[in-house]
Design a protein around this motif. Sequence first.
Motif, PDB file in Angstrom:
ATOM      1  N   LEU A   1     -18.025  -4.890   3.130  1.00  0.00           N
ATOM      2  CA  LEU A   1     -18.361  -3.801   2.219  1.00  0.00           C
ATOM      3  C   LEU A   1     -17.774  -2.464   2.689  1.00  0.00           C
ATOM      4  O   LEU A   1     -17.261  -1.685   1.876  1.00  0.00           O
ATOM      5  CB  LEU A   1     -19.878  -3.697   2.083  1.00  0.00           C
ATOM      6  N   VAL A   2     -17.836  -2.200   3.989  1.00  0.00           N
ATOM      7  CA  VAL A   2     -17.293  -0.943   4.505  1.00  0.00           C
ATOM      8  C   VAL A   2     -15.775  -0.907   4.343  1.00  0.00           C
ATOM      9  O   VAL A   2     -15.214   0.082   3.846  1.00  0.00           O
ATOM     10  CB  VAL A   2     -17.688  -0.750   5.984  1.00  0.00           C
ATOM     11  N   SER A   3     -15.095  -1.967   4.749  1.00  0.00           N
ATOM     12  CA  SER A   3     -13.631  -1.968   4.672  1.00  0.00           C
ATOM     13  C   SER A   3     -13.155  -2.022   3.225  1.00  0.00           C
ATOM     14  O   SER A   3     -12.097  -1.463   2.894  1.00  0.00           O
ATOM     15  CB  SER A   3     -13.057  -3.148   5.467  1.00  0.00           C
ATOM     16  N   ARG A   4     -13.921  -2.637   2.342  1.00  0.00           N
ATOM     17  CA  ARG A   4     -13.540  -2.643   0.926  1.00  0.00           C
ATOM     18  C   ARG A   4     -13.617  -1.241   0.341  1.00  0.00           C
ATOM     19  O   ARG A   4     -12.736  -0.830  -0.427  1.00  0.00           O
ATOM     20  CB  ARG A   4     -14.424  -3.610   0.135  1.00  0.00           C
ATOM     21  N   ARG A   5     -14.650  -0.516   0.681  1.00  0.00           N
ATOM     22  CA  ARG A   5     -14.766   0.854   0.189  1.00  0.00           C
ATOM     23  C   ARG A   5     -13.599   1.706   0.684  1.00  0.00           C
ATOM     24  O   ARG A   5     -13.006   2.493  -0.072  1.00  0.00           O
ATOM     25  CB  ARG A   5     -16.090   1.456   0.635  1.00  0.00           C
ATOM     26  N   GLN A   6     -13.229   1.543   1.934  1.00  0.00           N
ATOM     27  CA  GLN A   6     -12.100   2.299   2.489  1.00  0.00           C
ATOM     28  C   GLN A   6     -10.787   1.892   1.830  1.00  0.00           C
ATOM     29  O   GLN A   6      -9.921   2.734   1.561  1.00  0.00           O
ATOM     30  CB  GLN A   6     -12.030   2.075   4.001  1.00  0.00           C
TER      31      GLN A   6
ATOM     32  N   ARG B   1     -10.372   0.670  -1.222  1.00  0.00           N
ATOM     33  CA  ARG B   1     -10.324   1.175  -2.593  1.00  0.00           C
ATOM     34  C   ARG B   1     -10.061   2.677  -2.629  1.00  0.00           C
ATOM     35  O   ARG B   1      -9.394   3.181  -3.545  1.00  0.00           O
ATOM     36  CB  ARG B   1     -11.620   0.822  -3.319  1.00  0.00           C
ATOM     37  N   ALA B   2     -10.579   3.395  -1.620  1.00  0.00           N
ATOM     38  CA  ALA B   2     -10.277   4.823  -1.549  1.00  0.00           C
ATOM     39  C   ALA B   2      -8.785   5.049  -1.317  1.00  0.00           C
ATOM     40  O   ALA B   2      -8.167   5.938  -1.931  1.00  0.00           O
ATOM     41  CB  ALA B   2     -11.094   5.471  -0.430  1.00  0.00           C
ATOM     42  N   LEU B   3      -8.187   4.231  -0.461  1.00  0.00           N
ATOM     43  CA  LEU B   3      -6.750   4.332  -0.217  1.00  0.00           C
ATOM     44  C   LEU B   3      -5.957   3.981  -1.473  1.00  0.00           C
ATOM     45  O   LEU B   3      -4.971   4.651  -1.820  1.00  0.00           O
ATOM     46  CB  LEU B   3      -6.360   3.398   0.930  1.00  0.00           C
ATOM     47  N   MET B   4      -6.396   2.943  -2.189  1.00  0.00           N
ATOM     48  CA  MET B   4      -5.723   2.543  -3.417  1.00  0.00           C
ATOM     49  C   MET B   4      -5.824   3.639  -4.477  1.00  0.00           C
ATOM     50  O   MET B   4      -4.862   3.900  -5.218  1.00  0.00           O
ATOM     51  CB  MET B   4      -6.329   1.232  -3.930  1.00  0.00           C
ATOM     52  N   ALA B   5      -6.982   4.289  -4.555  1.00  0.00           N
ATOM     53  CA  ALA B   5      -7.159   5.361  -5.547  1.00  0.00           C
ATOM     54  C   ALA B   5      -6.186   6.507  -5.295  1.00  0.00           C
ATOM     55  O   ALA B   5      -5.650   7.101  -6.241  1.00  0.00           O
ATOM     56  CB  ALA B   5      -8.599   5.855  -5.521  1.00  0.00           C
TER      57      ALA B   5
ATOM     58  N   VAL C   1      -3.824   3.277  -7.886  1.00  0.00           N
ATOM     59  CA  VAL C   1      -4.147   1.906  -8.298  1.00  0.00           C
ATOM     60  C   VAL C   1      -5.596   1.867  -8.764  1.00  0.00           C
ATOM     61  O   VAL C   1      -6.504   2.288  -8.040  1.00  0.00           O
ATOM     62  CB  VAL C   1      -3.935   0.907  -7.139  1.00  0.00           C
ATOM     63  N   VAL C   2      -5.818   1.350  -9.963  1.00  0.00           N
ATOM     64  CA  VAL C   2      -7.159   1.259 -10.537  1.00  0.00           C
ATOM     65  C   VAL C   2      -7.664  -0.173 -10.402  1.00  0.00           C
ATOM     66  O   VAL C   2      -7.007  -1.123 -10.844  1.00  0.00           O
ATOM     67  CB  VAL C   2      -7.164   1.672 -12.028  1.00  0.00           C
ATOM     68  N   VAL C   3      -8.827  -0.326  -9.766  1.00  0.00           N
ATOM     69  CA  VAL C   3      -9.433  -1.647  -9.625  1.00  0.00           C
ATOM     70  C   VAL C   3     -10.209  -1.978 -10.893  1.00  0.00           C
ATOM     71  O   VAL C   3     -11.103  -1.232 -11.295  1.00  0.00           O
ATOM     72  CB  VAL C   3     -10.373  -1.689  -8.409  1.00  0.00           C
ATOM     73  N   PRO C   4      -9.890  -3.098 -11.566  1.00  0.00           N
ATOM     74  CA  PRO C   4     -10.606  -3.431 -12.803  1.00  0.00           C
ATOM     75  C   PRO C   4     -12.054  -3.802 -12.537  1.00  0.00           C
ATOM     76  O   PRO C   4     -12.395  -4.263 -11.452  1.00  0.00           O
ATOM     77  CB  PRO C   4      -9.821  -4.639 -13.337  1.00  0.00           C
ATOM     78  N   ARG C   5     -12.905  -3.581 -13.532  1.00  0.00           N
ATOM     79  CA  ARG C   5     -14.298  -3.983 -13.398  1.00  0.00           C
ATOM     80  C   ARG C   5     -14.402  -5.498 -13.394  1.00  0.00           C
ATOM     81  O   ARG C   5     -13.610  -6.206 -14.019  1.00  0.00           O
ATOM     82  CB  ARG C   5     -15.120  -3.406 -14.551  1.00  0.00           C
TER      83      ARG C   5
ATOM     84  N   ARG D   1      -9.327 -10.006 -18.616  1.00  0.00           N
ATOM     85  CA  ARG D   1      -8.524  -8.805 -18.772  1.00  0.00           C
ATOM     86  C   ARG D   1      -8.230  -8.144 -17.432  1.00  0.00           C
ATOM     87  O   ARG D   1      -7.854  -6.983 -17.369  1.00  0.00           O
ATOM     88  CB  ARG D   1      -9.242  -7.804 -19.690  1.00  0.00           C
ATOM     89  N   GLY D   2      -8.454  -8.886 -16.301  1.00  0.00           N
ATOM     90  CA  GLY D   2      -8.212  -8.315 -14.987  1.00  0.00           C
ATOM     91  C   GLY D   2      -6.733  -8.149 -14.712  1.00  0.00           C
ATOM     92  O   GLY D   2      -5.878  -8.799 -15.301  1.00  0.00           O
ATOM     93  N   SER D   3      -6.420  -7.236 -13.791  1.00  0.00           N
ATOM     94  CA  SER D   3      -5.033  -6.965 -13.429  1.00  0.00           C
ATOM     95  C   SER D   3      -4.447  -8.111 -12.641  1.00  0.00           C
ATOM     96  O   SER D   3      -5.100  -8.711 -11.805  1.00  0.00           O
ATOM     97  CB  SER D   3      -4.969  -5.675 -12.596  1.00  0.00           C
ATOM     98  N   ARG D   4      -3.191  -8.404 -12.906  1.00  0.00           N
ATOM     99  CA  ARG D   4      -2.459  -9.389 -12.120  1.00  0.00           C
ATOM    100  C   ARG D   4      -1.459  -8.691 -11.208  1.00  0.00           C
ATOM    101  O   ARG D   4      -0.615  -9.328 -10.617  1.00  0.00           O
ATOM    102  CB  ARG D   4      -1.747 -10.382 -13.021  1.00  0.00           C
ATOM    103  N   ALA D   5      -1.549  -7.384 -11.112  1.00  0.00           N
ATOM    104  CA  ALA D   5      -0.613  -6.658 -10.293  1.00  0.00           C
ATOM    105  C   ALA D   5      -0.783  -7.025  -8.840  1.00  0.00           C
ATOM    106  O   ALA D   5      -1.868  -7.294  -8.374  1.00  0.00           O
ATOM    107  CB  ALA D   5      -0.814  -5.146 -10.463  1.00  0.00           C
ATOM    108  N   GLY D   6       0.329  -7.068  -8.126  1.00  0.00           N
ATOM    109  CA  GLY D   6       0.274  -7.418  -6.712  1.00  0.00           C
ATOM    110  C   GLY D   6      -0.087  -6.248  -5.834  1.00  0.00           C
ATOM    111  O   GLY D   6      -0.333  -6.420  -4.658  1.00  0.00           O
ATOM    112  N   ALA D   7      -0.131  -5.026  -6.377  1.00  0.00           N
ATOM    113  CA  ALA D   7      -0.443  -3.869  -5.551  1.00  0.00           C
ATOM    114  C   ALA D   7      -1.910  -3.852  -5.207  1.00  0.00           C
ATOM    115  O   ALA D   7      -2.755  -4.281  -5.966  1.00  0.00           O
ATOM    116  CB  ALA D   7      -0.046  -2.581  -6.286  1.00  0.00           C
ATOM    117  N   GLY D   8      -2.202  -3.307  -4.035  1.00  0.00           N
ATOM    118  CA  GLY D   8      -3.597  -3.177  -3.648  1.00  0.00           C
ATOM    119  C   GLY D   8      -4.114  -4.432  -2.991  1.00  0.00           C
ATOM    120  O   GLY D   8      -3.538  -5.498  -3.076  1.00  0.00           O
ATOM    121  N   THR D   9      -5.275  -4.289  -2.343  1.00  0.00           N
ATOM    122  CA  THR D   9      -5.815  -5.398  -1.584  1.00  0.00           C
ATOM    123  C   THR D   9      -7.300  -5.607  -1.793  1.00  0.00           C
ATOM    124  O   THR D   9      -7.911  -6.417  -1.118  1.00  0.00           O
ATOM    125  CB  THR D   9      -5.562  -5.183  -0.077  1.00  0.00           C
ATOM    126  N   ALA D  10      -7.934  -4.882  -2.677  1.00  0.00           N
ATOM    127  CA  ALA D  10      -9.392  -5.033  -2.829  1.00  0.00           C
ATOM    128  C   ALA D  10      -9.724  -6.254  -3.653  1.00  0.00           C
ATOM    129  O   ALA D  10     -10.808  -6.759  -3.577  1.00  0.00           O
ATOM    130  CB  ALA D  10      -9.987  -3.803  -3.475  1.00  0.00           C
TER     131      ALA D  10
END
Length: 441
Positions: free
Chosen positions: A405-410, A412-416, A420-424, A432-441
Amino acid sequence: MSARSVKGAWVVFAVGALAYVVTVANRTSLAAAGLDAQHRYGIAAGTLSSFAVLQFLVYAVLQVPIGVLIDRWGPRRLVVLGATTMGAGQVVLALSTDTWQAVLARVLVGAGDAATFVSVLRVVTNWFPPHRVPVMTQLVGLFGQLGQVFSFVPLVALLHGPGWGPAYTGMGAFTLLAAALSVIVLRDVPPGRDNPRATKTLREVGGDLRAALRHPGTRLGLWSHWATPFSGNAFATLWGYPFLVSGQGLSTGTASAVLTLYTVTAAGTGPLFGAFVARHPLRRSWLVLAIVGSQALVWALVLLWPGPAPLVLLGLLVVVAATGVPGSMIGFDYARTSNPAHRLGGATGMTNVMGFTASVVLILLVGVLLDAQGAGTPGTYSLDAFKVAFAVQFPLWAVGVAGILVSRRQTRALMARDGVVVPRLRDVLRGRGSRAGAGTA
């Protein structure tokens, strides 16, 4: 890729997967022989657990050095070296009569095991396009589960038939055959492509490791690999068979069948997880958390059940425990997408350390807690003692979930910051989720 290149990639993949099949068979070869080993060497549960602990400890300690050697020597040499070392270890175990000889044998098995998996993953990464790597990684894990079938069924038959020596000599010969095939078939990269080997100074290696750890996506992979596999590893590698037979009162045949269900589940869920990760790379952490949550819930039911649990519940237990093995592969995908190629070996090695460190801790604590309750030998095992011992899993899960949870929050902050927008999750489930390869969350 041309048709010829595709065919070559699949041939190389097949031999790499076979090498991992043999590796898993070696890794779990003491699981169904735990009771036999206690009688053969006259040891208690704590000493028996130390065999597996030392094996996994060697594995964990060697992960980062192995990652560096892959970058320097190439994965093919490491696969061959690993199989040869494991084969030697099994021959030593076959001939052993004293505890120190068995310990040496498991050290050799752990060292060879350490060299194989991450090397096969690098071969897959080098031979297949990036969008196919998550599924191919899970396929490696799928085929690897066949090694557990080998250790649960044919090896047990050999142990109860020809005996200890022939059983482990045969395992050693099988392993050396895989080494020979790897020499003949495996290649680091496709023909015509530059081999990305690199000789680095210790200072450069340290810099790469620090850079990898600074990326929160790498840390997300580390904690994902910590939280998911340890329960299944401890169950399949050492304590599952005694728990089912001496604790739950199952026959040896039924226990072997239940452990085979573990293997089938791990193999079957791998491609499904790989497809999900490839399609929804920004929602991998939810799959990891779902796996951990289901494991904790079912173990709680088994441990709180008054008396022996129903066979259906035990079957459900091995099913959810088995999902941790393919689930842990998601950690490697985080390492791959968070790091450039020149530091991928070290990042993958660090990721692999986490799950096996947690496995070492659990395997050791179960043996120690059994001994502390006066239930450390086959004649004194009891269901109540096993329940107390297995309860130690819950703090390990809590640590892992907190890290995720801690590393995911960090992350996503880096991705923002990178736009990069993380889909709900709701959108992902609706397709309707993103298939983009960018980001790691």
